[in-house]
Design a protein around this motif. Structure first.
Motif, PDB file in Angstrom:
ATOM      1  N   HIS A  45      97.007  40.973   9.262  1.00 12.02           N
ATOM      2  CA  HIS A  45      97.637  39.849   9.955  1.00 12.02           C
ATOM      3  C   HIS A  45      98.720  40.321  10.920  1.00 12.02           C
ATOM      4  O   HIS A  45      99.909  40.321  10.597  1.00 12.02           O
ATOM      5  N   ALA A  46      98.298  40.708  12.115  1.00 11.34           N
ATOM      6  CA  ALA A  46      99.236  41.209  13.120  1.00 11.34           C
ATOM      7  C   ALA A  46      98.464  41.509  14.393  1.00 11.34           C
ATOM      8  O   ALA A  46      97.282  41.207  14.507  1.00 11.34           O
ATOM      9  N   ALA A  47      99.155  42.121  15.325  1.00 10.06           N
ATOM     10  CA  ALA A  47      98.526  42.642  16.539  1.00 10.06           C
ATOM     11  C   ALA A  47      99.061  44.046  16.754  1.00 10.06           C
ATOM     12  O   ALA A  47     100.215  44.341  16.428  1.00 10.06           O
ATOM     13  N   GLY A  48      98.227  44.898  17.276  1.00  8.75           N
ATOM     14  CA  GLY A  48      98.649  46.269  17.537  1.00  8.75           C
ATOM     15  C   GLY A  48      97.615  46.972  18.369  1.00  8.75           C
ATOM     16  O   GLY A  48      96.527  46.466  18.614  1.00  8.75           O
ATOM     17  N   GLN A  49      97.977  48.164  18.805  1.00  2.00           N
ATOM     18  CA  GLN A  49      97.020  48.957  19.569  1.00  2.00           C
ATOM     19  C   GLN A  49      97.236  50.439  19.329  1.00  2.00           C
ATOM     20  O   GLN A  49      98.304  50.880  18.925  1.00  2.00           O
ATOM     21  N   ARG A  50      96.180  51.163  19.568  1.00  4.79           N
ATOM     22  CA  ARG A  50      96.173  52.613  19.417  1.00  4.79           C
ATOM     23  C   ARG A  50      95.378  53.139  20.600  1.00  4.79           C
ATOM     24  O   ARG A  50      94.320  52.602  20.938  1.00  4.79           O
ATOM     25  N   ILE A  51      95.862  54.186  21.221  1.00  2.56           N
ATOM     26  CA  ILE A  51      95.175  54.801  22.353  1.00  2.56           C
ATOM     27  C   ILE A  51      94.894  56.251  21.982  1.00  2.56           C
ATOM     28  O   ILE A  51      95.804  57.000  21.642  1.00  2.56           O
ATOM     29  N   SER A  52      93.619  56.623  22.046  1.00  2.12           N
ATOM     30  CA  SER A  52      93.215  57.991  21.716  1.00  2.12           C
ATOM     31  C   SER A  52      92.603  58.637  22.949  1.00  2.12           C
ATOM     32  O   SER A  52      91.655  58.110  23.530  1.00  2.12           O
ATOM     33  N   GLU A  53      93.159  59.762  23.341  1.00  2.00           N
ATOM     34  CA  GLU A  53      92.604  60.540  24.450  1.00  2.00           C
ATOM     35  C   GLU A  53      91.748  61.638  23.850  1.00  2.00           C
ATOM     36  O   GLU A  53      92.235  62.442  23.053  1.00  2.00           O
ATOM     37  N   LEU A  54      90.475  61.660  24.223  1.00  2.00           N
ATOM     38  CA  LEU A  54      89.525  62.585  23.606  1.00  2.00           C
ATOM     39  C   LEU A  54      88.964  63.579  24.613  1.00  2.00           C
ATOM     40  O   LEU A  54      88.645  63.235  25.748  1.00  2.00           O
ATOM     41  N   ASP A  55      88.846  64.797  24.148  1.00  4.74           N
ATOM     42  CA  ASP A  55      88.275  65.899  24.924  1.00  4.74           C
ATOM     43  C   ASP A  55      86.852  66.109  24.418  1.00  4.74           C
ATOM     44  O   ASP A  55      86.626  66.822  23.448  1.00  4.74           O
TER      45      ASP A  55
END
Length: 123
Positions: A45-55
């Motif tokens: 119960h929330a909002a969020g984000q994750r950013i993954s930079e992939l090689d």
């Protein structure tokens, strides 16, 4: 040749930390598949984000960015107040415009911090 958007139930927390199953999904599905660009989830119960930079090719240079978004409003009064997260794709502007809206309440923001509800993701 196509970008992939994945939807999972329990994948991450609002802090961006992956759940136990989220770690498995990331390692076995998201990371090894270079067409995966966006992951959507709820449950927490929330909002969020994750950013993954992939090689992807192992040359030390980022080949793709995977945006992972959590949005779950069901803990709010009346089962979430009708809030939904909208993601209109704007190819001509090379972005996805993320915003939140409740047709029931006619409100465009659930959280006090507007950047939690409204932001852009580059395509």
């Amino acid at each position: 040749e196509r970008y992939t958007v994945l939807g999972f139930h329990s994948y991450m927390h609002n802090t961006g930390a992956l759940t136990t199953i989220g770690k498995t999904l990331f390692e076995q599905i998201v990371a090894p598949n270079p067409n995966v660009r966006l992951v959507l989830c709820g449950h927490h119960h929330a909002a969020g984000q994750r950013i993954s930079e992939l090689d992807d090719d192992g040359d030390g240079v980022t080949d793709r960015t995977v945006y992972q978004l959590l949005a779950d409003y069901q803990d709010a009064p009346k089962g979430g107040g009708g809030f939904i997260r909208l993601l209109p794709f704007e190819p001509s502007e090379e972005k996805i415009r993320v915003h939140t809206y409740s047709p029931y309440l006619d409100q465009t923001s659930f959280y006090e911090e507007p950047q939690t509800d409204t932001f852009d993701i580059p395509l």
